[in-house]
Design an enzyme around this catalytic site. Structure first.
Site, PDB file in Angstrom:
ATOM      1  N   ARG A 302       0.810  -1.221   0.000  1.00  0.00           N
ATOM      2  CA  ARG A 302       0.000   0.000   0.000  1.00  0.00           C
ATOM      3  C   ARG A 302       0.843   1.270   0.000  1.00  0.00           C
ATOM      4  O   ARG A 302       0.554   2.221  -0.723  1.00  0.00           O
ATOM      5  CB  ARG A 302      -0.885  -0.027   1.259  1.00  0.00           C
ATOM      6  CG  ARG A 302      -1.935   1.053   1.306  1.00  0.00           C
ATOM      7  CD  ARG A 302      -2.595   1.115   2.700  1.00  0.00           C
ATOM      8  NE  ARG A 302      -2.860  -0.162   3.287  1.00  0.00           N
ATOM      9  CZ  ARG A 302      -4.052  -0.779   3.265  1.00  0.00           C
ATOM     10  NH1 ARG A 302      -5.072  -0.206   2.693  1.00  0.00           N
ATOM     11  NH2 ARG A 302      -4.197  -1.956   3.837  1.00  0.00           N
ATOM     12  N   CYS A 370     -26.162  -3.328  -7.145  1.00  0.00           N
ATOM     13  CA  CYS A 370     -27.486  -3.576  -6.574  1.00  0.00           C
ATOM     14  C   CYS A 370     -27.442  -3.908  -5.093  1.00  0.00           C
ATOM     15  O   CYS A 370     -27.870  -4.993  -4.671  1.00  0.00           O
ATOM     16  CB  CYS A 370     -28.161  -4.692  -7.360  1.00  0.00           C
ATOM     17  SG  CYS A 370     -28.370  -4.234  -9.073  1.00  0.00           S
TER      18      CYS A 370
HETATM   19  N1  LLP Z   1       3.472  -8.988   3.301  1.00  0.00           N
HETATM   20  C1  LLP Z   1       2.511  -9.872   3.538  1.00  0.00           C
HETATM   21  C2  LLP Z   1       2.864 -11.241   3.900  1.00  0.00           C
HETATM   22  C3  LLP Z   1       1.167  -9.501   3.433  1.00  0.00           C
HETATM   23  O1  LLP Z   1       0.208 -10.385   3.665  1.00  0.00           O
HETATM   24  C4  LLP Z   1       0.845  -8.169   3.068  1.00  0.00           C
HETATM   25  C5  LLP Z   1      -0.548  -7.741   2.956  1.00  0.00           C
HETATM   26  C6  LLP Z   1       1.903  -7.278   2.803  1.00  0.00           C
HETATM   27  C7  LLP Z   1       3.208  -7.718   2.943  1.00  0.00           C
HETATM   28  C8  LLP Z   1       1.670  -5.861   2.358  1.00  0.00           C
HETATM   29  O2  LLP Z   1       0.961  -5.111   3.276  1.00  0.00           O
HETATM   30  P1  LLP Z   1       0.750  -3.534   2.978  1.00  0.00           P
HETATM   31  O3  LLP Z   1       2.102  -2.881   3.014  1.00  0.00           O
HETATM   32  O4  LLP Z   1       0.123  -3.403   1.654  1.00  0.00           O
HETATM   33  O5  LLP Z   1      -0.150  -3.079   4.065  1.00  0.00           O
HETATM   34  N2  LLP Z   1      -7.098  -5.835   1.426  1.00  0.00           N
HETATM   35  C9  LLP Z   1      -6.680  -5.109   2.591  1.00  0.00           C
HETATM   36  C10 LLP Z   1      -5.203  -5.277   2.852  1.00  0.00           C
HETATM   37  C11 LLP Z   1      -4.798  -6.716   3.009  1.00  0.00           C
HETATM   38  C12 LLP Z   1      -3.314  -6.871   3.177  1.00  0.00           C
HETATM   39  C13 LLP Z   1      -2.914  -8.293   3.059  1.00  0.00           C
HETATM   40  N3  LLP Z   1      -1.530  -8.526   3.207  1.00  0.00           N
HETATM   41  C14 LLP Z   1      -7.054  -3.642   2.434  1.00  0.00           C
HETATM   42  O6  LLP Z   1      -7.593  -3.271   1.412  1.00  0.00           O
HETATM   43  O7  LLP Z   1      -6.833  -2.851   3.335  1.00  0.00           O
END
Ligand code: LLP
EC number: 4.1.1.20
Length: 442
Positions: A302, A370
C-alpha cells in the site's frame, strides 16, 4: 540531500499523487494530464496511476535505509496491485517482489522480474504452486506451516532441486488496525507459533534440498504506529539468536513484512519513511550484532502504490431526499473498490472538472451496484455536483483493482499510467465478451 522528486513529495497534499495540481481550466491534473480529458478519452470508471509518485515512493524507501543499514532489501507486495506494466516499473527501480500465488508469480515473470528477489508467500499454497516455485528457483519460499514444509520436502526431493526457505512466524503481536487486516495476533491463520520455530528449523535441517535461511512475519496492514514493528524486530532478532545458539544455523534474512499505513483522508497521522527507517534500523543493528549482519527485508504494498492511484467516475444521477440525504451516483462502486463495504474504509474525493470550486453541499457518493451498502463515500463536502461531472477519488492505487470483481457483470475498469503529459493505457477495460470468455455453453 533530497532529490527533486523527494522535495516534491514533502511539499504536496499527502493523500494525492505528488504531481497533482489544478490547471488554468480549474481541472485537476495528474502527471501533466487533465483528468477530465482522460475521462473523455478512456471512459469511466478509470484507474489513473502516477508514475512519478510510484518511483518516488520506491526511492524514498531505499534512501531511508541506505547509509543506515545497506543490507536492506525492499520488496513490493504484489497483492496491492499486480499488473505487468506496474511490476516492470518497480523492477526498474530495483525493488524485489512478494508474490502470494502462482498468478502473481506468472505476472512477475512476464514483467521480467529478477527471480532471485522473489519471495513466495501464502498460508495454503497448492502443490502446483510449490512445484512452480521450486522449478523456477524463486529466491525464497516463505513456508507458513509444518504441512507445507513436508510438502516442499517431497517436491524438492522429486525434482532434485533446492529451495531456500524462510519460516513465517506468528509473533503474537497485535497491531491496531481493522480486525480483518490484523495478522500477527495469536488467533491467526498465518504462520508458525514463535514457540515452535526452533522445532521447524530443526526439522528443515534434516531435509536434503530444503535450506532454512531466515525468518519472516507480517503483523498487519494500514498501521500508523511504529511500536509493534520495534517489538517485532526485537522478537525476530531474539528468535534468530536462539536458532543460532540451538542449531548453529545463521539467519541470512530477517523479513519484517509490510503494513505501513497511508493517509487516505488528508488527516490520517502517517509515519514518515525516514522515521520508520531510523527507528527500525537502530533497534535492528543493536539486536542483530551477533547474528552476522543478516539482510533486513521490508515488503510494503500500500505505501508504495496506494497514493499513486486515483479513480475517475462520471456522475450519472442525483437523488435528493429532503432533510435526509443527497446521493450522487457514479458509474462504479463496490466492484472496482470493495474497501468501503469490506472495511468501512473512508475516502476523500473532489470534482476533477471543478477542482477550485467552493464546497457547498454535503453528499453521499453511491455506487451503481445492486446493494444499498454500495456507498463509496458517506457525507463528503463537494461543490454543487451536476450530471456528467467527473468525481476523482484519491488513494485507490492499492487493493482496489487487485480486489475488483465483476459483480452485476460489470467489466473491470481500464487503467492508465500518466507521466509528463503522456497517458499510457496499461490495462484494457473489460468488454462484454470478456464477461463470457470462460463460459462453457452447453
Ligand atoms: N506482506 C505480507 C505477507 C502480506 O500479507 C501483506 C498484505 C503485505 C506484505 C503488504 O501489506 P501492505 O504494506 O500493503 O499493508 N485488502 C486489505 C489489505 C490486506 C493486506 C494483506 N496482506 C485492504 O484493502 O486494506
Amino acid at each position: 540531500m533530497l532529490s527533486d522528486i523527494q522535495i516534491f513529495w514533502y511539499n504536496h497534499n499527502m493523500n494525492q499523487p505528488i504531481t497533482s495540481k489544478v490547471n488554468e481550466k480549474g481541472h485537476l491534473e495528474i502527471g501533466g494530464c487533465d483528468l477530465a480529458d482522460l475521462a473523455a478519452e478512456f471512459g469511466t470508471p478509470l484507474y489513473v496511476l502516477d508514475e512519478v509518485t510510484i518511483r518516488s515512493r520506491c526511492r524514498e524507501y531505499k534512501t531511508a535505509f541506505k547509509g543506515r543499514y545497506d543490507n536492506t532489501l525492499i520488496i513490493y507486495a504484489c497483492k496491492a496491485l499486480c499488473n505487468t506494466a506496474v511490476l516492470k516499473l518497480l523492477s526498474d527501480e530495483g525493488i524485489g517482489f512478494d508474490v502470494s500465488s502462482g498468478g502473481e508469480l506468472y505476472i512477475a515473470r512476464k514483467a521480467n522480474c529478477d527471480l532471485k528477489n522473489i519471495y513466495f508467500h501464502g498460508n495454503n499454497k497448492s502443490k502446483k504452486e510449490l512445484e512452480e516455485a521450486v522449478d523456477l528457483g524463486v529466491g525464497r519460499v516463505v513456508v507458513d506451516n509444518f504441512d507445507e514444509l513436508k510438502a516442499l520436502d517431497a517436491i524438492t526431493q522429486k525434482a532434485k532441486k533446492k529451495a531456500d526457505i524462510l519460516f513465517r512466524i506468528n509473533p503474537g503481536i497485535e497491531a491496531h488496525t481493522h480486525e480483518f487486516i490484523q495478522t500477527g495476533q495469536i488467533d491467526s491463520k498465518f504462520g508458525i507459533a514463535k514457540e515452535k520455530a526452533i522445532d521447524a528449523v530443526k526439522l528443515a535441517a534434516k531435509m536434503k534440498y530444503v535450506k532454512f535461511v531466515g525468518l519472516h512475519s507480517h503483523i498487519g496492514s494500514q498501521i500508523f504506529d511504529i511500536k509493534p514493528y520495534i517489538a517485532l524486530v526485537e522478537l525476530l532478532c531474539d528468535l534468530a539468536g536462539s536458532v543460532l545458539a540451538e542449531t548453529g544455523i545463521k539467519c541470512e534474512d530477517i523479513n519484517i513484512g509490510g503494513g505501513i499505513g497511508i493517509d487516505y483522508t488528508g488527516q490520517d497521522n502517517v509515519i514518515s519513511l525516514d522515521a520508520v527507517a531510523s527507528e527500525i534500523v537502530e533497534v535492528f543493528k543493536n539486536k542483530s550484532q551477533k547474528l552476522g549482519a543478516p539482510k533486513l527485508i521490508l515488503e510494503p504494498g500500500r505505501s508504495i502504490i496506494g497514493t499513486a492511484g486515483v479513480t475517475l467516475y462520471s456522475i450519472g444521477s442525483i437523488k435528493d431526499i429532503p432533510e435526509i440525504r443527497k446521493y450522487i451516483a457514479v458509474d462504479g462502486g463496490m466492484s472496482d473498490n470493495p474497501r468501503p463495504i469490506l472495511y468501512g474504509a473512508v475516502y476523500d474525493a473532489l470534482l476533477a472538472n471543478k477542482a477550485n470550486a467552493p464546497k457547498t453541499e454535503k453528499v453521499t457518493v453511491a455506487g451503481r451496484f445492486c446493494e444499498s451498502g454500495d456507498r463509496l463515500i458517506k457525507d463528503i463536502e463537494l461543490p454543487k455536483a451536476e450530471i456528467g461531472d467527473i468525481l476523482c477519488v484519491f488513494c485507490t492505487g492499492a487493493y482496489n483493482y487487485s480486489m475488483a470483481s465483476n459483480y452485476n457483470r460489470v467489466g473491470r475498469p481500464a487503467m492508465v499510467l500518466v507521466n509528463n503529459g503522456i497517458s499510457s493505457l496499461i490495462l484494457k477495460r473489460e468488454a462484454y465478451e470478456d464477461l463470457i470468455a470462460n463460459d462453457v455453453v452447453l
